[in-house]
Design a protein around this motif. Structure first.
Motif, PDB file in Angstrom:
ATOM      1  N   MET A  55       0.845  -1.194   0.000  1.00  0.00           N
ATOM      2  CA  MET A  55       0.000   0.000   0.000  1.00  0.00           C
ATOM      3  C   MET A  55       0.878   1.240   0.000  1.00  0.00           C
ATOM      4  O   MET A  55       1.752   1.405   0.849  1.00  0.00           O
ATOM      5  CB  MET A  55      -0.896  -0.005   1.249  1.00  0.00           C
ATOM      6  N   GLU A  56       0.650   2.127  -0.970  1.00  0.00           N
ATOM      7  CA  GLU A  56       1.379   3.388  -1.031  1.00  0.00           C
ATOM      8  C   GLU A  56       0.398   4.537  -1.245  1.00  0.00           C
ATOM      9  O   GLU A  56      -0.598   4.392  -1.951  1.00  0.00           O
ATOM     10  CB  GLU A  56       2.423   3.374  -2.154  1.00  0.00           C
ATOM     11  N   THR A  89       3.837   8.093   1.228  1.00  0.00           N
ATOM     12  CA  THR A  89       5.002   7.278   0.889  1.00  0.00           C
ATOM     13  C   THR A  89       6.081   8.135   0.253  1.00  0.00           C
ATOM     14  O   THR A  89       7.261   8.071   0.633  1.00  0.00           O
ATOM     15  CB  THR A  89       4.611   6.142  -0.070  1.00  0.00           C
ATOM     16  N   GLU A  90       5.696   8.947  -0.725  1.00  0.00           N
ATOM     17  CA  GLU A  90       6.674   9.786  -1.415  1.00  0.00           C
ATOM     18  C   GLU A  90       7.235  10.850  -0.484  1.00  0.00           C
ATOM     19  O   GLU A  90       8.433  11.149  -0.530  1.00  0.00           O
ATOM     20  CB  GLU A  90       6.025  10.444  -2.635  1.00  0.00           C
ATOM     21  N   ARG A  91       6.382  11.402   0.365  1.00  0.00           N
ATOM     22  CA  ARG A  91       6.882  12.391   1.323  1.00  0.00           C
ATOM     23  C   ARG A  91       7.929  11.776   2.245  1.00  0.00           C
ATOM     24  O   ARG A  91       8.940  12.406   2.567  1.00  0.00           O
ATOM     25  CB  ARG A  91       5.720  12.956   2.146  1.00  0.00           C
ATOM     26  N   THR A  92       7.678  10.547   2.671  1.00  0.00           N
ATOM     27  CA  THR A  92       8.636   9.864   3.547  1.00  0.00           C
ATOM     28  C   THR A  92       9.926   9.577   2.800  1.00  0.00           C
ATOM     29  O   THR A  92      11.031   9.733   3.367  1.00  0.00           O
ATOM     30  CB  THR A  92       8.029   8.564   4.095  1.00  0.00           C
ATOM     31  N   GLY A 125       3.972   7.012   6.525  1.00  0.00           N
ATOM     32  CA  GLY A 125       4.587   6.718   5.234  1.00  0.00           C
ATOM     33  C   GLY A 125       5.640   5.633   5.350  1.00  0.00           C
ATOM     34  O   GLY A 125       5.778   4.788   4.456  1.00  0.00           O
ATOM     35  N   LEU A 126       6.373   5.631   6.471  1.00  0.00           N
ATOM     36  CA  LEU A 126       7.365   4.579   6.683  1.00  0.00           C
ATOM     37  C   LEU A 126       6.679   3.226   6.852  1.00  0.00           C
ATOM     38  O   LEU A 126       7.198   2.203   6.375  1.00  0.00           O
ATOM     39  CB  LEU A 126       8.215   4.899   7.908  1.00  0.00           C
ATOM     40  N   LEU A 128       7.700  -0.006   4.721  1.00  0.00           N
ATOM     41  CA  LEU A 128       8.304  -1.180   5.357  1.00  0.00           C
ATOM     42  C   LEU A 128       7.291  -2.262   5.733  1.00  0.00           C
ATOM     43  O   LEU A 128       7.641  -3.438   5.786  1.00  0.00           O
ATOM     44  CB  LEU A 128       9.072  -0.758   6.617  1.00  0.00           C
ATOM     45  N   ASN A 129       6.067  -1.858   6.047  1.00  0.00           N
ATOM     46  CA  ASN A 129       5.019  -2.792   6.476  1.00  0.00           C
ATOM     47  C   ASN A 129       5.549  -3.783   7.511  1.00  0.00           C
ATOM     48  O   ASN A 129       5.404  -4.999   7.394  1.00  0.00           O
ATOM     49  CB  ASN A 129       4.428  -3.554   5.282  1.00  0.00           C
TER      50      ASN A 129
END
Length: 227
Positions: A1-2, A6-9, A52-53, A57-58
């Protein structure tokens, strides 16, 4: 899941010379304290980057540190953002195992957080379950199956409501089953037996006969039956 998080992180990681390569838990243990300790970030931004991390990484350890952060913040806006993200994870076609595990062993086993956590992830949706969409039903099924530690008084009305939705009946059974098997499982024998009958599951449902037998013997929890 993104998501956009995600991009900000990724951008924050690059700006701080940090990498998610290698073992995900090791990366989480190294990176989450850096996020929480970044004095240039407001709490809301720390949460966004931490979430976002989690998307990158989930892994369970991110949820551990997010829980510490959310509880310490004592901010309704932070809580609302966190729980919306949890719901989003649980509504995916394959719910996040890290988020489910955190919900089970951290939020639901902690008497100080279980009521709100259960309400945020399922309880508030009870009135709309019969008309719920696919995503909400996926989340409901996922939460029911890890609801063993939730106090019976909290979850019993939810079990009753959920069993009216045929698709959720196996998940309700899973909730009762693991209420019996979980070390911290909460179960009341009489109502649990009534639920098993009302679910109208096939007699050959795996573990159904054994669970009925144990409950009829007066055993509310597998770990305490010889106590």
């Amino acid at each position: 899941m993104e998501t956009a998080r995600t991009e900000r992180t990724r951008e924050w990681l690059a700006a701080h010379g940090l990498s998610t390569e290698g073992d995900p838990d090791d990366a989480a243990r190294a990176i989450m304290p850096e996020i929480r300790g970044d004095a240039e970030l407001a709490d809301a931004d720390k949460l966004e980057i931490g979430l976002g991390l989690l998307e990158l990484l989930n892994t369970y350890w991110v949820t551990v540190e997010l829980r510490w952060f959310v509880n310490a913040a004592n901010d309704d806006a932070i809580w609302a953002t966190h729980w919306q993200a949890v719901r989003d994870h649980l509504e995916q076609p394959v719910p996040s195992e890290a988020v489910l595990y955190s919900l089970w062993v951290d939020w639901f086993e902690d008497i100080s957080t279980v009521e709100r956590a259960f309400e945020e992830t399922l309880g508030r949706d009870v009135p709309s379950l019969p008309e719920a969409d696919e995503a909400v039903l996926r989340r409901a099924a996922a939460v029911l199956k890890v609801s063993g530690p939730v106090p019976w008084a909290l979850k019993y009305p939810v079990y009753q409501a959920a069993m009216a939705v045929e698709r959720l009946r196996p998940a309700v059974f899973g909730g009762v089953l693991y209420s019996y098997h979980d070390v911290y499982g909460s179960l009341e024998i009489g109502p649990a037996l009534e639920l098993l009958d009302a679910l109208q599951l096939p007699d050959d449902t795996e573990h159904l006969a054994e669970l009925r037998e144990e409950l009829k013997k007066g055993h509310a929890n597998r770990h305490h039956r010889d106590a």
